[in-house]
Enzyme design. Structure first.
Site, PDB file in Angstrom:
ATOM      1  N   SER A 143       0.906  -1.179  -0.042  1.00  0.00           N
ATOM      2  CA  SER A 143      -0.050   0.020   0.057  1.00  0.00           C
ATOM      3  C   SER A 143       0.837   1.160   0.165  1.00  0.00           C
ATOM      4  O   SER A 143       1.966   1.141   0.430  1.00  0.00           O
ATOM      5  CB  SER A 143      -0.859  -0.001   1.366  1.00  0.00           C
ATOM      6  OG  SER A 143      -1.355   1.263   1.562  1.00  0.00           O
ATOM      7  N   TYR A 152      -1.682  -0.387  10.848  1.00  0.00           N
ATOM      8  CA  TYR A 152      -1.829  -1.015   9.201  1.00  0.00           C
ATOM      9  C   TYR A 152      -0.716  -0.771   8.408  1.00  0.00           C
ATOM     10  O   TYR A 152      -0.245  -1.680   7.773  1.00  0.00           O
ATOM     11  CB  TYR A 152      -3.411  -0.399   8.743  1.00  0.00           C
ATOM     12  CG  TYR A 152      -3.305  -0.736   7.457  1.00  0.00           C
ATOM     13  CD1 TYR A 152      -3.890  -1.971   6.791  1.00  0.00           C
ATOM     14  CD2 TYR A 152      -3.032   0.162   6.137  1.00  0.00           C
ATOM     15  CE1 TYR A 152      -3.897  -2.472   5.493  1.00  0.00           C
ATOM     16  CE2 TYR A 152      -3.155  -0.111   5.073  1.00  0.00           C
ATOM     17  CZ  TYR A 152      -3.703  -1.452   4.479  1.00  0.00           C
ATOM     18  OH  TYR A 152      -3.663  -1.816   3.295  1.00  0.00           O
ATOM     19  N   LYS A 202       2.041  -3.487   6.838  1.00  0.00           N
ATOM     20  CA  LYS A 202       2.291  -3.519   5.185  1.00  0.00           C
ATOM     21  C   LYS A 202       3.893  -3.478   5.013  1.00  0.00           C
ATOM     22  O   LYS A 202       4.508  -4.211   4.626  1.00  0.00           O
ATOM     23  CB  LYS A 202       1.772  -2.441   4.524  1.00  0.00           C
ATOM     24  CG  LYS A 202       0.271  -2.751   4.450  1.00  0.00           C
ATOM     25  CD  LYS A 202      -0.081  -3.963   3.431  1.00  0.00           C
ATOM     26  CE  LYS A 202      -1.628  -4.574   3.623  1.00  0.00           C
ATOM     27  NZ  LYS A 202      -1.779  -5.841   2.867  1.00  0.00           N
TER      28      LYS A 202
END
Ligand code: NAD
Ligand code: WQD
Length: 348
Positions: A126, A153, A157
């Site tokens: 991302s 989050y 990643k």
């Protein structure tokens, strides 16, 4: 016919990619536990493709269950790993849940790839790995130094990328991490798209929900940013273009003779503002959208967009679908959701 394991296959991006792999003659093993999706996706996939993938309802954080899928499917050629919890606010509220889910799944899949000699691995990363980029970093390319991510989050990643890279140093694995910017829209037929979570936070589904009268108001978060019209800038990319990139990534990995790891941005290279997105919706549908202009949303980056040249060079990929096509497909999908009785909430 190559056998491809797609994780998170019932989810937004995984389902679109499953369609593309089936349509190009691959056999898909679909894994999902419906943490953020619904098996109705598989029915929609089969309505588009005329066939269903082989389906496993498995929690990828469960090591033994993951092994069992690989032991029953000894001829898997590639893993396309979408499955993850992607909600930024949820990751802030429940960081351990995010790390346990996202990183345990990746570790378990890497273990299985090593054990069962699967050599190709595509990871959903991302633009959030870049953190809060400043104007001088734009457009963001893959050499832009990674900052501290704004959320657990984003860390999950960054961690995922690092785990995979480590494995490519000690096993025959050939892998890439595709850093998506803002995937939007639905299958051009309007028959497959994102199932709305209980509370939708993303721009395009909120626009289509407001236009359909499902929500009462839609607010532009901030009009005092240092941008051309005061609203935030993002790099929006049609979900069909994202799906197609995974086919190219698989071909790219097969062409490699040595273990390797590449990070590759998937974006359009163009920054688009929130007001411009609203105008695109109005142009695509002929429908006027009423909206409010409100305060900035906490945690929003002012502007971020990609330099997509590496994807062109390595994957021979560039986006083909326009913002108008994004909005047309999103509008059609909203109508389809209403016809399925799934207007506001996902199936319980
Ligand atoms: P999504 O939530 O629609 O799909 C993810 C799927 O993974 C869901 O179907 C969920 O049920 C499944 N899943 C989650 N944890 C699982 C587990 N432990 N075991 C089995 N299945 C599990 O999300 P999406 O938009 O399709 O995103 C796919 C991937 O792309 C994610 O890794 C996400 O972080 C990444 N990504 C998405 C975006 C975006 O805006 N959509 C942007 C950048 C990166
Ligand atoms: C887009 C723009 C909002 C809602 C998220 C994740 C990111 C990545 C992509 C996974 C922003 C504005 C939104 C609204 C608005 N996902 N907006 N009114 O925040 O860019 O990125 O998805 O990896 O990690 O954070 O996407 O769709 O929420 O917002 O004005 O009601 O729309 O301020 O500028 P975002 P988004």
């Amino acid at each position: 016919m190559a056998k491809i394991l797609i994780t998170g296959a019932a989810g937004y991006l995984g389902a679109q990619t499953t369609v593309d792999f089936i349509k190009t003659g691959h056999e898909v093993i679909a894994v999902d536990n419906y943490l953020n999706s619904d098996p109705v996706s598989y029915r929609l996939i089969s309505e588009i493709t005329g066939s269903k993938p082989v389906i496993y309802n498995v929690d990828l954080a469960d090591h033994d269950a993951v092994n069992s899928i690989f032991s029953k499917n000894r001829d898997i050629e590639a893993v396309i790993h979408f499955a993850a919890l992607k909600s930024v606010p949820e990751s802030v509220a429940k960081p351990l849940f995010c790390f346990q889910n996202n990183n345990a799944a990746t570790v378990n899949l890497l273990h299985a790839c090593e054990k069962y000699e699967v050599e190709h691995f595509v990871f959903s990363s991302s633009c959030s790995v870049y953190g809060d980029v400043s104007a001088k970093d734009l457009p963001v390319d893959e050499n832009t130094p990674l900052k501290t991510p704004a959320s657990p989050y984003g860390y999950s990643k960054q961690n995922g990328e690092y785990l995979i890279e480590c494995q490519t140093r000690v096993t025959p694995l050939k892998a890439c991490a595709l850093r998506y910017f803002n995937p939007v829209g639905a299958h051009p037929s309007g028959n497959l798209g994102e199932l709305p979570a209980k509370r939708v936070n993303n721009l395009v589904p909120l626009i289509t929900q407001k236009a359909a009268g499902i929500i009462d108001s839609f607010t532009v978060f901030g009009s005092d940013y240092n941008t051309r019209d005061g609203s935030c800038i993002r790099d929006y990319i049609h979900v069909s273009d994202i799906a197609r990139a995974h086919l190219n990534a698989f071909e790219f990995l097969k062409s490699r003779s040595e273990p390797s790891f590449e990070v590759i941005n998937l974006g359009s290279g163009k920054g688009v503002s929130v007001f411009e997105m609203i105008t695109a919706y109005e142009e695509a549908t002929g429908q006027h959208l009423d909206y409010l202009v409100g305060e900035r949303r906490a945690g929003d980056v002012e502007a971020i967009y990609s330099n997509p040249q590496k994807a062109l060079k390595l994957l021979n990929w560039k986006p083909e679908l326009s913002l108008l096509e994004v909005m047309e497909s999103a509008h059609k999908w909203q109508q389809k959701l209403i016809s399925l009785g799934l207007g506001k909430h996902k199936l319980g």
